[in-house]
Structure formats: structure tokens, C-alpha cells
Write a protein that holds these residues in place. Sequence first.
Motif, PDB file in Angstrom:
ATOM      1  N   LYS A   8      -5.021  -2.680  -7.272  1.00 29.17           N
ATOM      2  CA  LYS A   8      -5.020  -2.171  -8.674  1.00 29.17           C
ATOM      3  C   LYS A   8      -6.325  -1.290  -8.935  1.00 29.17           C
ATOM      4  O   LYS A   8      -7.126  -1.785 -10.038  1.00 29.17           O
ATOM      5  N   SER A   9      -6.675  -0.213  -7.866  1.00 27.41           N
ATOM      6  CA  SER A   9      -7.730   0.581  -8.000  1.00 27.41           C
ATOM      7  C   SER A   9      -7.596   1.904  -7.406  1.00 27.41           C
ATOM      8  O   SER A   9      -6.473   2.053  -6.669  1.00 27.41           O
ATOM      9  N   HIS A  10      -8.478   2.870  -7.784  1.00 29.53           N
ATOM     10  CA  HIS A  10      -8.286   3.974  -6.944  1.00 29.53           C
ATOM     11  C   HIS A  10      -8.699   3.941  -5.599  1.00 29.53           C
ATOM     12  O   HIS A  10      -9.760   3.256  -5.237  1.00 29.53           O
ATOM     13  N   GLN A  11      -7.670   4.884  -4.737  1.00 28.64           N
ATOM     14  CA  GLN A  11      -8.125   4.893  -3.205  1.00 28.64           C
ATOM     15  C   GLN A  11      -8.335   6.237  -2.822  1.00 28.64           C
ATOM     16  O   GLN A  11      -7.569   7.201  -3.257  1.00 28.64           O
ATOM     17  N   ASP A  12      -9.556   6.408  -2.120  1.00 31.05           N
ATOM     18  CA  ASP A  12      -9.908   7.790  -1.561  1.00 31.05           C
ATOM     19  C   ASP A  12      -8.433   8.259  -0.886  1.00 31.05           C
ATOM     20  O   ASP A  12      -7.870   7.665  -0.119  1.00 31.05           O
ATOM     21  N   PRO A  13      -8.595   9.756  -0.845  1.00 33.51           N
ATOM     22  CA  PRO A  13      -7.431  10.365   0.051  1.00 33.51           C
ATOM     23  C   PRO A  13      -7.370   9.801   1.515  1.00 33.51           C
ATOM     24  O   PRO A  13      -6.170   9.557   2.093  1.00 33.51           O
ATOM     25  N   HIS A  14      -8.327   9.706   2.343  1.00 38.16           N
ATOM     26  CA  HIS A  14      -8.293   9.304   3.551  1.00 38.16           C
ATOM     27  C   HIS A  14      -7.873   7.966   3.638  1.00 38.16           C
ATOM     28  O   HIS A  14      -7.173   7.369   4.672  1.00 38.16           O
ATOM     29  N   LEU A  15      -8.129   6.872   2.809  1.00 42.30           N
ATOM     30  CA  LEU A  15      -7.476   5.648   2.825  1.00 42.30           C
ATOM     31  C   LEU A  15      -6.161   5.705   2.479  1.00 42.30           C
ATOM     32  O   LEU A  15      -5.212   4.794   3.047  1.00 42.30           O
ATOM     33  N   VAL A  16      -5.799   6.499   1.636  1.00 45.39           N
ATOM     34  CA  VAL A  16      -4.076   6.609   1.349  1.00 45.39           C
ATOM     35  C   VAL A  16      -3.596   6.972   2.560  1.00 45.39           C
ATOM     36  O   VAL A  16      -2.553   6.626   2.920  1.00 45.39           O
ATOM     37  N   PHE A  17      -3.997   7.965   3.136  1.00 46.15           N
ATOM     38  CA  PHE A  17      -3.395   8.597   4.549  1.00 46.15           C
ATOM     39  C   PHE A  17      -3.417   7.479   5.620  1.00 46.15           C
ATOM     40  O   PHE A  17      -2.528   7.451   6.453  1.00 46.15           O
TER      41      PHE A  17
END
Length: 732
Positions: free
Chosen positions: A601-610
Motif C-alpha cells: 500500500k505505498s508508492h514504488q519507484d519504477p526500478h522496483l516495479v520493473f
Amino acid sequence: MVLALAAATAIVAFLVTPYISEVLSAWYRVQTERHTKTLVRSLEDELGVLVDKNDAPRLRARLAEIARGESHLIAIKLCRPDGTEIAESGAPQAIACQPERPGVDSNRIIQGPSGRLQVSDLGARSASERPFRVMLAHDLGFADWNQSGWRRFVVAFVFVSALLVVLVVALLVWWVLRRWAMLLLSDIRSGRLIGDARSPDFALPILSQIRKLLLEAEETQRLEIDYRENWTPQALKQVVEHQLQSCQVITVSNREPYSHVFGEGGRIDVKVPASGMVTALEPVMRACSGVWIAHGSGSADRQVVDAHDRIPVPPDDPAYDLRRVWLTEEEEQRYYLGFSNEGLWPLCHLAYVRPAFRESDWQSYQAVNRKFAAVITKEAKSDQPVVLIQDFHFSLLPGMVRERIPRATIGLFWHVPWPNAETFGVCPWKREILAHMLRADILGFHTLQHCLNMLDTVDRFVECHIDREHLTVTLQGHTCHIAPYPISIEWPPRWLKGMADVHACREAVCRQHGIDPAIRIGVGVERWDFTKGIVERCQALELYLERNPGERGRICLIQVAEPSRSQLPAYQAVQEQTVQEVDRINERFSTDTWRPIVLVKSHQDPHLVFQLYRAADFCMVTSLHDGMNLVAKEFVSARDDEDGVLILSSFTGAARELVEALPVNPFDAAETASAIATAMKMSREERRQRMRLMRQTVKDNNVYRWAGRMLVDIARIRQRQALRAPGFTSRP
């Protein structure tokens, strides 16, 4: 080269000829003087005897004989020191005896009746030592004639020499050019255009320039092919430079691509928001430069801008300017949360949430649109910028910008679906919105169906001319083009640069979330929104576990849900419902070492999403209604191992492109559960074939193609407008 040599030859001949004439004239005078002195000295004794005898007849006869024997001698005269004449032979009137100037011999040039004469006055002595003078007049006409001949000879010699030089140089140039041409042809045939060790040293500088020009021409041609077949950032720049003549590009959106927030200890962190629109537009702006105007919503945004509210971005490699616009708390509440997200957002999405329209929200929506229009006017560097307006937050901007900058080329892209005419008719200010939108030059939507819905809506509520064949609407003399531009992502994604392989990403994700490496992982990544179908997704997983008890403990769904618009009741409700459903399902099936759903339930930086995309066995995109949904394309782009399965809602724009995904109706939990079962059983070869085709689709239809097609259409519109502009006259 020949003309230059001819001109140089003429100049040399013109300058040299007078000099040669002067030299020849002086030479003839000197030779005549020497000959005269020799003649007088040889006759001095003989003439002295006759002078002493005062034998005038014999003197005249002797002088006549001397005159006949000497070429060019036309007169000879003997004079006494006092200037009296002794004898003469053929002396012209111009030659007269003069009183003697002791010890002085003279030679002078006079102008006679028939030309120039050289008169020599030389002293002599008789046998009795009585002095007398001898005056001789030579005709210099022969010298003038000889000088003319010499001049003709010099001119002819110079011209012949020049022609020989031209011939030699031409042969040398022909040989050198032929040699260079053979070297270049050899390079081209062998695909080697950068340097050649076999080239002569004297030829390398010029050959390198020719090779450079060939490479530039090849690069230009390749880029022209690129922006028709394989769009890249360089091809997009080519469009801006050549199609749009490097005009200013201004992008306008509510959400900013980078926000600055205060972190721990008062430090300022940079945050990339979770937004499909930002995901698509940010690489476009890096390619095109220009200015991005957006609402500054970060807690530290004001601390990092300059005096003009601008900041260069991206932070690590600035490529364009971000211009922030400040809104009051009331404006955010009414324009953004109120009219935009409680009104237009549910109106455009068939998620069965009733839209709310309030007069105060509408007034604030108008005021904020005017504020952005004023900023656009201030940021425009010319009267013909390209203004790209993004999404439903600024439906009034095209008309407002048109009033301030009449010659601007305006594009409005609608990132969410456009509803049918009956649904849009719910909006109390539908006619005002449509009238402002139609002031744009281009209205872009994700799909053709959205374009047709727009035409039906305009036909229902606006008096105008509609051309359905060409998808244009003409209102009050202005033509608006409506076209589908399926949005996409950059290719290849910059977040993959330097990222670990799939196996390492999976280990990192399992370690982070406490998941056994043997468990199959599913992933969902969204803003926490009621249109994304997160609750329906969890319920479908629950049904799958009910139907397949043997899969319990072998599958886990990692659901990333970034809180968004949490102040609104509809969003609060879906977030609460999601937490309740996740807790209920986990409580029903969890064991000491396993839980079926991990809710982030939080924002994830793009590199963590990928990293999460690369670790997953399957990705679930189950939006209830979506314009495009770029999560599906991001998942595909992240899988360079050509593995993984995409489960995709048929109510997304992406479903029309990624046909190899497993399509589902998110309202049907049984169908979605069956798709999960299919994904779990699918063979490696089938996964590879499906993913390979989807990756090719995303690569071919990347975000640069999306932006490039729109910019090419804008360029064509600008060219047509220029043809119709006052003062333009066609040229044969």
C-alpha cells in the motif's frame, strides 16, 4: 578551375606586358648608344682630317656614305663647339647644332615627324686637335615594331603555358577523383565508410569529409525510415527539426513528471508519480525538449524552482524545463478532486460510480483552466507554438489558448475513454466543454471507438459540420481533426538499463516479501482506483484457490496499490473494501509460511516495479474500464527473457493491441479464475511465442510512434494553414 586559370592568365599578361615593353625599350636605347659611340670613334680621325682641311664637299659625301651604310641612321651632322654647322647629311629640322657643353655627351629621345628618334651628341677631335661634335639621329620605329612582336609573343606564351597547366592539372584532378571514387565505392560495397588504411595520406582529409557527408545522408535517410517503421527518440527529434522546423513544444498536464518531497531529516527527495500519462509523455519530452507545464503538488516543489517557477528535469540528465503552476487548497479541492475526479472521471469510466457535478466545482475548474492558459501564453516564445494538452483536467484549455494565441497548433489528448452520447449528456456543462475542445486542431483518443463516441456526442449537442469519412468537425470556420493515437511506452525502457537478470530479480522480490522461491508469483500494479478492478482480481484468485485446492501454498499475488485521491469517498470506499477482502482471503487460506495475497500500500519507484515485473510468472490487468493501461505494456517490455503470461481485461485499450494476452471479463470472477489456471499450466514454448509477439507489438508501437504520428499530423496541419494564410502566393 579552367575559368579561374584563364582569369589569372589574363591578369598576369596585363601586368607583365608593360614591364616587358619598358625593358625592351631600354635595351634598344643602350645598344644604339654603344653602337653610336663605336662608330664615332672609328671615324674620328678620318672626319678630323676633312674638318681641318675644311673640305665641305668631301665631308658631305662621306657623311652621306655613312648614313647609307648604317641601318636606322636617318641623319648625321658635324658641328663646331660654338654651335655652327660644318656639314650634314639628311638631317631633319629637329636636329640642330647647339653650343658645346665641355666634356658632356648626350643621348636623348625626341618625337620626329614619323616617330621616335634617338639623338646622340658626341664630342670628337681633329688631327690638329681642333674639336668638333658629331650628332646622329637613329629611327626607333624598328624598336617599337620589335616590342609589339615581343608583346604578342609573351601573351601567346603565357596563354599556351596556362593551357598546358590546365591540361596537366585537369588530368591530375581526374586521376585523383577517379582514385577517390574507387576507394569510396570499395568502402560502400564492403560496408566500410569510417576510415580506410589503404587510402593515400594526401587523400585522407578530403575522403574523410566525403565519408562524413555520406554518413550524414545515410543517417538522415535512416531516420526518415525510422519515423515510418521503427520509431526512436532520434526519429522523433527528426520530426520536430524537419517537419516542425524546430518550433517550441509545450506540454500541459495536471500531474507533474517529477515531484520534490521532504524526506527524513529535512532532505528533499525526487519522486516519479505512478501515472500512465507520465510514463508515456516523459520520454517524449526528453526527446523533444521544450517546456512541460504542470501543477506543482510536491511538498518541496517550491523550494527547488527558480524565480520563474521552472526547474530542469530529469534531475540526473536535464533535457527539458518543468514549469510548475501553483494552486490553492480550495482549487485543488474543487477543480481536481471535485469536478475532474468526482465528475468527469466516473462519467468517462463505466465503473458504475455515479458522477457528482457541483456549480462551485465547475467555477473552480474554469478558473484553473484560465490560470494554465495564462501560463502557456507567458511560456510561449513565438506566436506559433505547438501546445500538447493532456487529459480531462483541461477540456477548456484549447478554446482559452486559441483566444490568447490564435496561430498556435493545439492538440488535446484524452487519456481516458470517451463515453457514448447518452452518458456524456449527464454533464450539465457538456456544450461549453465540447465547444472549447473543438477549438483544438487535433483531438486524440486511444481507440477508434472513442473517436466515434466523440463524433456522436458532438452530433447530439453541437451545431456543426461533421465529416465522418475524414473524422473532422468544423465549427465556426475552424476544423478539428479527431483521430485514434494508441498510447504506449518507451522502447527499450530505460529502467531496464543495468538491471539484474530475471533470476536475480526473483530472488530479490522473494526475499523482500518473504515468499518461498518455489511459489509461482502473480503481480498487479495500479493506482488505488475503483476503475482498476483490484477487488475483483482478489476475488478471482479466491475462486481459483477454491477450485484448485492443490494450488494452495503454490501461488501468491503481489498487489501494488498506490493510494490516490484518498480524500474522495469513492476512493476511500474501494481502499477499505480492498483491505477487507485481502484480509478475509488471507485469513481463509493462509498458513504459517504462506499467504495468497501480499498487498503493498505505498508508492514504488519504477526500478522496483520493473524488478517485480521480471520476477513474476504472470501479470494481472483487470481494469473495469480503461483508456489504454500501460501496466500491460510495461510488463511485456520488462520480459526480455520472453517468459511470463499477461492476463488482460477486454475493457482496456491495450487488449486491442496485445491480442496474445489471455483476455478476461473482470466482472466475471469465474472467467478470470480460469485465466489464472491457464497461465499456471501454460508450457514454456507457448509462453515464449505469446510474449515474443507481444514484445514485437510494443516495440513497433512504442511511445515515440504515438507522439511522432501526432506531431506529423500537426506538422501537416500547420503546412496547410500556411498555404491558406494571407499573403501566401503560389510559385510555379
